[in-house]
Design a protein around this motif. Structure first.
Motif, PDB file in Angstrom:
ATOM      1  N   GLY A 142     -17.082 -10.875 -36.255  1.00 42.46           N
ATOM      2  CA  GLY A 142     -16.778  -9.496 -35.915  1.00 42.46           C
ATOM      3  C   GLY A 142     -17.905  -8.546 -36.250  1.00 42.46           C
ATOM      4  N   LEU A 143     -19.114  -9.087 -36.419  1.00 40.81           N
ATOM      5  CA  LEU A 143     -20.278  -8.259 -36.723  1.00 40.81           C
ATOM      6  C   LEU A 143     -21.029  -7.948 -35.437  1.00 40.81           C
ATOM      7  N   SER A 144     -21.925  -6.997 -35.502  1.00 38.52           N
ATOM      8  CA  SER A 144     -22.710  -6.621 -34.332  1.00 38.52           C
ATOM      9  C   SER A 144     -24.169  -6.472 -34.730  1.00 38.52           C
ATOM     10  N   ILE A 145     -25.011  -6.362 -33.731  1.00 39.29           N
ATOM     11  CA  ILE A 145     -26.441  -6.204 -33.991  1.00 39.29           C
ATOM     12  C   ILE A 145     -26.703  -4.938 -34.798  1.00 39.29           C
ATOM     13  N   GLU A 146     -25.897  -3.922 -34.544  1.00 43.01           N
ATOM     14  CA  GLU A 146     -26.091  -2.651 -35.238  1.00 43.01           C
ATOM     15  C   GLU A 146     -25.873  -2.770 -36.745  1.00 43.01           C
ATOM     16  N   THR A 147     -25.150  -3.809 -37.174  1.00 43.92           N
ATOM     17  CA  THR A 147     -24.882  -3.978 -38.612  1.00 43.92           C
ATOM     18  C   THR A 147     -25.939  -4.833 -39.291  1.00 43.92           C
ATOM     19  N   MET A 148     -27.019  -5.149 -38.577  1.00 48.29           N
ATOM     20  CA  MET A 148     -28.040  -6.036 -39.119  1.00 48.29           C
ATOM     21  C   MET A 148     -29.322  -5.293 -39.477  1.00 48.29           C
ATOM     22  N   GLY A 149     -29.199  -4.020 -39.773  1.00 46.87           N
ATOM     23  CA  GLY A 149     -30.376  -3.264 -40.187  1.00 46.87           C
ATOM     24  C   GLY A 149     -30.914  -3.761 -41.515  1.00 46.87           C
ATOM     25  N   GLU A 150     -32.138  -3.385 -41.806  1.00 41.53           N
ATOM     26  CA  GLU A 150     -32.808  -3.897 -43.007  1.00 41.53           C
ATOM     27  C   GLU A 150     -32.045  -3.585 -44.282  1.00 41.53           C
TER      28      GLU A 150
ATOM     29  N   THR B 182     -36.971  -6.877 -35.223  1.00 38.92           N
ATOM     30  CA  THR B 182     -35.560  -6.589 -35.462  1.00 38.92           C
ATOM     31  C   THR B 182     -34.718  -7.608 -34.709  1.00 38.92           C
ATOM     32  N   LEU B 183     -33.465  -7.714 -35.111  1.00 39.53           N
ATOM     33  CA  LEU B 183     -32.579  -8.663 -34.451  1.00 39.53           C
ATOM     34  C   LEU B 183     -32.362  -8.282 -32.993  1.00 39.53           C
TER      35      LEU B 183
END
Length: 261
Positions: A124-132, A75-76
């Motif tokens: 303005g993105l975050s790690i939480e928005t990088m889900g599969e 994961t990222l």
């Protein structure tokens, strides 16, 4: 140096018959020769001392055995954690005057990963928005595009990004046409394979490298193998060849050819 070479015109004693004056001139010549010899001896001593100092310096082993293979991040967030650990370890070795060439390859991967993280933050993105299964907010929230005045021009969402659902990691490339190519391809390619080839290839040839602020397209470079395998990704992006060849030239590498696509 012969005695003739040491004699100045006003010190030529060969025609002097006065014993006292003759001896005075001879002493003057000999003293000057002695001073010259001492200067030469001091210079030779300094050179020898310099060589000894270099020989006595500790020699650091730049090539170290590779550590045991570590588990690749899935994961990222895991990748960012590993990136942070590597950054700390690299700094410790740097400040300890104990560099390691084996870290250069990892450092290149580190720079690419950091580039994506930095561009993600700029958007303005975050790690939480990088889900599969996450979808880019730029394709689902029209108001987000209108409020993106602080987003670097190279990262500003294109019409294709705004109208086509896609994963948010594709928004992080600073070349608009490249983003459009990826977004239009949708599910027709393996994005995990692309990510691996960019940052952690098994063939050892990192697909992309970043040499400065990641939101500036001119700081990105693609490898020859990346051009061959993922030519459609950079189709219509002549600037990536210009920028890549600039960085390759600085390392003495041959130019990438568009014909290799």
């Amino acid at each position: 140096m012969s005695w003739q070479e040491r004699i100045r015109l006003d010190e030529d004693w060969t025609g002097v018959t006065d014993p006292a004056l003759r001896k005075k001139l001879q002493n003057k010549i000999n003293q000057r020769a002695l001073r010259a010899r001492k200067r030469r001896d001091r210079q030779e001593a300094l050179v020898l001392q310099s060589k000894n100092d270099r020989a006595d310096r500790p020699r650091y082993a730049l090539l170290r055995p590779r550590p045991d293979p570590v588990k690749r991040p899935t994961t990222l967030s895991e990748a960012v954690t590993m990136m942070t650990r590597f950054s700390i370890a690299a700094r410790e070795r740097y400040y300890a005057a104990d560099p390691c060439l084996d870290q250069l390859f990892t450092l290149s991967k580190f720079n690419v990963l950091r580039a994506f993280v930095d561009n993600m933050a700029a958007l303005g993105l975050s790690i939480e928005t990088m889900g599969e299964d996450d979808i880019s907010p730029f394709s689902t929230d029209a108001s987000r595009n209108r409020n993106s005045a602080i987003v670097p021009a190279s990262l500003f969402p294109t019409t294709t990004q705004s109208s086509t659902p896609h994963h948010p990691w594709l928004d992080c490339f600073p070349i608009p046409r490249m983003r459009d190519n990826l977004v239009k391809a949708a599910e027709s390619f393996n994005d995990c394979e692309l990510c691996t080839d960019i940052m952690d290839p098994t063939n050892g040839d990192i697909g992309m490298m970043v040499w400065g602020d990641p939101w500036l397209p001119q700081n990105w470079e693609v490898s020859e193998l990346f051009v061959q395998k993922w030519s459609w990704v950079i189709q219509g992006c002549p600037e990536i060849f210009i920028h890549s060849n600039y960085w390759r030239a600085r390392r003495g590498l041959k130019k990438l050819q568009v014909s290799s696509m």
